[in-house]
Design an enzyme around this catalytic site. Structure first.
Site, short mmCIF file in Angstrom:
data_model
loop_
_atom_site.label_atom_id
_atom_site.label_comp_id
_atom_site.label_asym_id
_atom_site.label_seq_id
_atom_site.Cartn_x
_atom_site.Cartn_y
_atom_site.Cartn_z
N HIS A 1 -0.51 5.07 9.59
CA HIS A 1 0.87 5.59 9.56
C HIS A 1 0.94 6.99 10.16
O HIS A 1 1.76 7.81 9.74
CB HIS A 1 1.39 5.67 8.13
CG HIS A 1 1.32 4.40 7.35
ND1 HIS A 1 0.14 3.90 6.86
CD2 HIS A 1 2.27 3.53 6.96
CE1 HIS A 1 0.39 2.78 6.20
NE2 HIS A 1 1.67 2.52 6.25
N HIS B 1 0.83 -1.22 0.00
CA HIS B 1 0.00 0.00 0.00
C HIS B 1 0.86 1.27 0.00
O HIS B 1 0.51 2.28 0.59
CB HIS B 1 -0.99 -0.02 1.17
CG HIS B 1 -0.35 -0.10 2.54
ND1 HIS B 1 -0.95 -0.75 3.59
CD2 HIS B 1 0.81 0.39 3.01
CE1 HIS B 1 -0.16 -0.64 4.66
NE2 HIS B 1 0.90 0.04 4.34
N GLU C 1 4.69 -4.89 8.61
CA GLU C 1 3.33 -4.81 8.07
C GLU C 1 2.82 -6.18 7.60
O GLU C 1 1.62 -6.34 7.37
CB GLU C 1 3.27 -3.81 6.90
CG GLU C 1 3.49 -2.38 7.34
CD GLU C 1 3.58 -1.39 6.19
OE1 GLU C 1 3.47 -0.20 6.44
OE2 GLU C 1 3.78 -1.83 5.02
N HIS D 1 10.67 -4.00 3.56
CA HIS D 1 11.20 -2.65 3.33
C HIS D 1 11.65 -2.03 4.64
O HIS D 1 11.17 -2.40 5.70
CB HIS D 1 10.20 -1.75 2.61
CG HIS D 1 8.91 -1.43 3.32
ND1 HIS D 1 8.02 -2.38 3.76
CD2 HIS D 1 8.34 -0.24 3.64
CE1 HIS D 1 6.98 -1.79 4.30
NE2 HIS D 1 7.14 -0.49 4.27
#
Lengths: 119, 282
Positions: free
Chosen positions: B59, B12, B242, B195
């Site tokens: 976030h 996302h 995530e 990431h």
């Protein structure tokens, strides 16, 4: 949960685990960055960054890291990357610019490193 | 009775939202990523879910560090996207299903998952990018489903364990299946894969680990729960945590699933981008 794991958070090289310790340290800085979700706050900051630092009670280490736009120093001062991204956004720094700065590369070199990861 | 049709995973990344806004679908950088979505559009057009449960991680829009819920469920009639700090175009509100939300919350708390219920929740790119990817016309699509956002904390440690994430999904499944109305539900697990944005290790991507996770989540999700949270940070990167959203989604699908389509592409922005469509087989 064992407390030992908490103390081992720092064992991943080049990685600061944003845990309770960092959350306490960086609260004022992160709160300022969270305020940047609103355009009027971004504008107020840009009019007078020093006054804005004072408004949120940043300490000198946090203020200097902001003045320098030094991401590693911002993390060291308790910054959380998700909130720091909003600070970086004010200066139109992309996540690749931020990655390049932290790894001592140019943005082009950093982008190449990402492309190489896919090969 | 409510039925769960399947689950869909996607990254996302905010850059995807910009690429959609700029229609970069055939751009050489973006094409290998966007090509994963038409088969999913076809499936959604065929099965026509009434409700989408969108499991994502906030976030720093809906929640701040002053109060950080480990698991939060939206219970609003609609959800709005707001400025996240860089002024990207805002999207029209997403219709919710508040009565169904409260049923899920009642069911899960009775099942001993202690939920933060949210009658107002601003939804960020973690929620909106997947909605744009799966329903490109959003509210203009006559089959656009009502949405229920579920956010898990990956902003601040301690984050939930992988085991807890999978069990959350299993409890969510029980709550959904006990809803007496005949509705069709799909569950999204968004975010990841590997990431890391912060620190000297920024730019870390682990293709082998991502592929391992994509393989195991289909047929042996319990094996993934042996991974400790710090091991997840180490192997998937600081923001690769995530992947918890994927496990939450997987738990809601029941024991057996069929993998209908998948894609993995590196890099999209700083991330290993994974997309999977899993149809429930139980």
């Amino acid at each position: 949960m064992d407390l030992a794991e908490f103390d081992h958070h720092a064992d991943i090289p080049g990685t600061t685990i944003f845990d309770g310790r960092q959350a306490m340290k960086g609260y004022a800085l992160n709160k300022m960055c969270y305020s940047f979700n609103r355009k009027e706050n971004r504008e107020e900051y840009l009019r007078d960054p020093e006054a804005y630092f004072e408004k949120f009670g940043l300490n000198e280490e946090q203020k200097q890291a902001c003045r320098d736009k030094n991401v590693l120093a911002l993390i060291e001062a308790g910054g959380n990357i998700y909130y720091l991204a909003k600070f970086a956004g004010i200066y139109q720094l992309s996540v690749q610019d931020v990655g390049a700065q932290q790894t001592g590369m140019t943005t082009e070199e950093f982008k190449q490193k990402l492309l190489d990861a896919g090969r | 009775m409510a039925r769960i049709l399947g689950g869909i995973t996607t990254s996302h990344i905010p850059a995807v939202g910009n690429a959609i806004a700029n229609k970069l679908f055939d751009d050489p950088y973006w094409k290998p990523f966007f090509d994963a979505y038409p088969p999913i559009h076809d499936w959604l057009a065929r099965v026509k879910p009434d409700v989408v449960i969108n499991i994502y991680n906030d976030h720093g829009l809906g929640f701040f560090l002053d109060k950080m819920p480990t698991f939060a469920i939206g219970a609003a009639h609609e959800y709005r996207n707001e400025d996240e700090g860089w002024g990207i175009p805002q999207l029209p509100p997403f219709p919710g299903d508040a009565a169904f939300s409260w049923h899920i919350i009642e069911g899960m708390v009775a099942d001993e998952f202690d939920i933060t219920s949210c009658q107002e929740l601003a939804v960020d790119h973690g929620f909106t990018v997947p909605m744009q990817l799966f329903w490109p016309k959003l509210g203009q699509d006559p089959n656009f489903p009502r949405a229920i956002p579920i956010s898990a904390n990956t902003v601040q440690h301690p984050i939930p364990t992988l085991h807890r994430a999978l069990e959350f999904g299993r409890s969510l499944r029980k709550a959904i299946l006990s809803w007496p109305r005949d509705i069709r539900v799909v569950v999204l697990g968004t975010g990841g894969l590997s990431h890391q944005l912060d620190g000297q290790r920024a730019g870390f991507i682990n293709t082998a680990f991502d592929k391992y996770c994509m393989e195991k989540i289909v047929s042996a999700p319990d094996e993934l729960t042996r991974i400790s949270r710090m091991e997840l940070v180490e192997k998937a990167g600081a923001q690769g945590t995530e992947f918890l959203m994927w496990l939450m989604m997987r738990g809601a699908l029941g024991e057996k699933v069929n993998l209908l389509t998948q894609n993995y592409h590196v890099p999209i922005s700083n991330t290993g981008a994974g997309t999977m469509l899993l149809e429930c087989a139980d």
